[in-house]
Motif scaffolding. Structure first.
Motif, PDB file in Angstrom:
ATOM      1  N   LYS A 197       1.272  13.132   6.107  1.00 54.50           N
ATOM      2  CA  LYS A 197       0.006  13.816   6.369  1.00 54.50           C
ATOM      3  C   LYS A 197      -0.656  14.332   5.097  1.00 54.50           C
ATOM      4  N   LEU A 198       0.097  14.403   4.001  1.00 52.85           N
ATOM      5  CA  LEU A 198      -0.492  14.793   2.724  1.00 52.85           C
ATOM      6  C   LEU A 198      -1.210  13.625   2.063  1.00 52.85           C
ATOM      7  N   VAL A 199      -0.836  12.418   2.434  1.00 52.39           N
ATOM      8  CA  VAL A 199      -1.352  11.211   1.782  1.00 52.39           C
ATOM      9  C   VAL A 199      -2.411  10.519   2.632  1.00 52.39           C
ATOM     10  N   ARG A 218       0.840  -1.194   0.000  1.00 51.22           N
ATOM     11  CA  ARG A 218       0.000   0.000   0.000  1.00 51.22           C
ATOM     12  C   ARG A 218       0.876   1.245   0.000  1.00 51.22           C
ATOM     13  N   VAL A 219       0.367   2.291  -0.608  1.00 47.71           N
ATOM     14  CA  VAL A 219       1.149   3.501  -0.834  1.00 47.71           C
ATOM     15  C   VAL A 219       1.664   4.103   0.463  1.00 47.71           C
ATOM     16  N   SER A 220       0.855   4.079   1.520  1.00 45.19           N
ATOM     17  CA  SER A 220       1.222   4.749   2.771  1.00 45.19           C
ATOM     18  C   SER A 220       2.512   4.213   3.382  1.00 45.19           C
ATOM     19  N   GLU A 221       2.899   2.983   3.036  1.00 48.00           N
ATOM     20  CA  GLU A 221       4.132   2.418   3.588  1.00 48.00           C
ATOM     21  C   GLU A 221       5.382   2.969   2.899  1.00 48.00           C
ATOM     22  N   TRP A 222       5.201   3.663   1.771  1.00 45.98           N
ATOM     23  CA  TRP A 222       6.349   4.152   1.003  1.00 45.98           C
ATOM     24  C   TRP A 222       6.550   5.661   1.149  1.00 45.98           C
TER      25      TRP A 222
END
Length: 366
Positions: free
Chosen positions: A236-238, A225-229
């Motif tokens: 906080k932008l994502v 998932r994107v949040s791990e990268w």
């Protein structure tokens, strides 16, 4: 010698090497509650440091639950349900009952049909091989429905220990702090929280009144998932911090949307139709023509198309062809980033995302 453990993240305390995990000055060991240097900096200065994690070690902690007689409380992120599920959970917890907590309801628009959403959570859990004893929908950050969570845990644990489990970034430690505040009315957090994945580094044991324990386990790492990268400063932008404000785009075929520099949504073919984006309100969405999309990506990634500022840190993009059948409303989900709600029109789409990131479709959630 007595082993000290950090009250905030559970890691064993050491006073020999400031560069290693668990460091605290020797004089800090005389305090009533001991924090490692990392937790102290997070709490008092907002300084977030990434730590090398061993996902296998966290899975071993999780697997040990199967040999206990406990209540398991799984905290999932309602914004990223599939991406925040623990793979193979039903095999790892043995015969222990599972209470499912769907966190972050505060992110959803007021028009959300909550009864329908709860049934969707139940069905999604069953599809994953789990039959929860109850589903609690709450917001740990906002304190919504935390009394319901306390009552459900007390009812279902029946005098047993309680294990709180979840993947990184679902708000698990915030949830536990919320439980403690609800019961004790204390205003200060016990467990260190931060927006960066992997804040809890080892199991934290919290005594209960009847001699049993509530155990906070480290978040399971999922790299799909994107949040791990995301770098700490850009997280906080994502990851949404407030109620989602859906962005509606009326697109003609051969038009493209860039979601920051993390994903690209190509409407290749089909009649003009709306696409509704459920993403962080702070994430920049850039609209352009499909014919110009490759050039814009080459020229503006890391600049106009941010975050991330350093796109080279991501895996190469992979194309996901998607064909909408026009028979039902569907969502296209980019795990850890959000989703695009599509109508009942037929459409040919292509979604580009870093290789390894989940891109899936589902019946419309909202």
């Amino acid at each position: 010698m007595h082993e000290f453990r950090c009250e905030g993240c559970g890691v064993a305390i050491q006073s020999e090497d400031p560069k290693q995990v668990g460091y605290a000055p020797a004089q800090a060991l005389n305090r009533e509650s001991v924090l490692c240097q990392r937790c102290f900096r997070i709490r008092h200065y907002g300084q977030i440091e990434a730590v090398e994690q061993d996902p296998d070690a966290y899975y071993r902690l999780l697997d040990a639950i199967a040999s206990t007689d406990s209540l398991v409380v799984l905290v999932v992120d309602l914004f990223d349900f599939a991406g925040s599920w623990i793979p193979g959970l039903h095999r790892r917890i043995g015969n222990n009952p599972l209470l499912l907590v769907a966190n972050k309801v505060d992110l959803f628009p007021p028009s959300t049909k909550w009864g329908r959403l709860r049934e969707w959570v139940y069905q999604s859990a069953r599809d994953m091989g789990v039959h929860p004893v109850e589903v609690i929908m709450c917001s740990a950050a906002k304190g919504m429905k935390m009394r319901d969570a306390v009552q459900a845990i007390e009812y279902h644990r029946r005098g047993r220990d309680v294990y709180i489990v979840g993947t990184t970034n679902v708000g698990k430690s915030t949830f536990i702090n919320g439980l403690i505040k609800e019961v004790t009315e204390e205003g200060e957090d016990v467990i260190t929280t931060s927006p960066y994945p992997g804040t809890t580094l080892d199991a934290i044991r919290i005594p209960l009144d009847d001699g049993k324990e509530m155990i906070d386990t480290p978040g399971i790492v999922r790299k799909d998932r994107v949040s791990e990268w995301v770098e700490p400063k850009e997280l906080k932008l994502v990851v949404p911090q407030s109620t989602l404000k859906p962005k509606v785009y009326q697109l003609n075929e051969e038009q493209t949307l860039f979601f920051g520099g993390f994903a690209r949504f190509d409407f290749v073919r089909g009649p003009k139709q709306p696409f509704v984006c459920y993403l962080s309100n702070r994430l920049y969405v850039h609209r352009t023509k499909l014919a110009q999309a490759d050039d814009i990506w080459r020229k503006h990634r890391g600049g106009l198309l941010t975050p991330p500022r350093n796109p080279e840190a991501l895996p190469r993009w992979k194309k996901h062809p998607i064909h909408l059948n026009g028979r039902q409303k569907q969502d296209i989900v980019i795990s850890g980033l959000g989703w695009v709600a599509c109508g009942k029109e037929k459409a040919t789409l292509e979604v580009w995302a870093p290789d390894g990131i989940q891109v899936t479709t589902r019946p419309a959630l909202i």
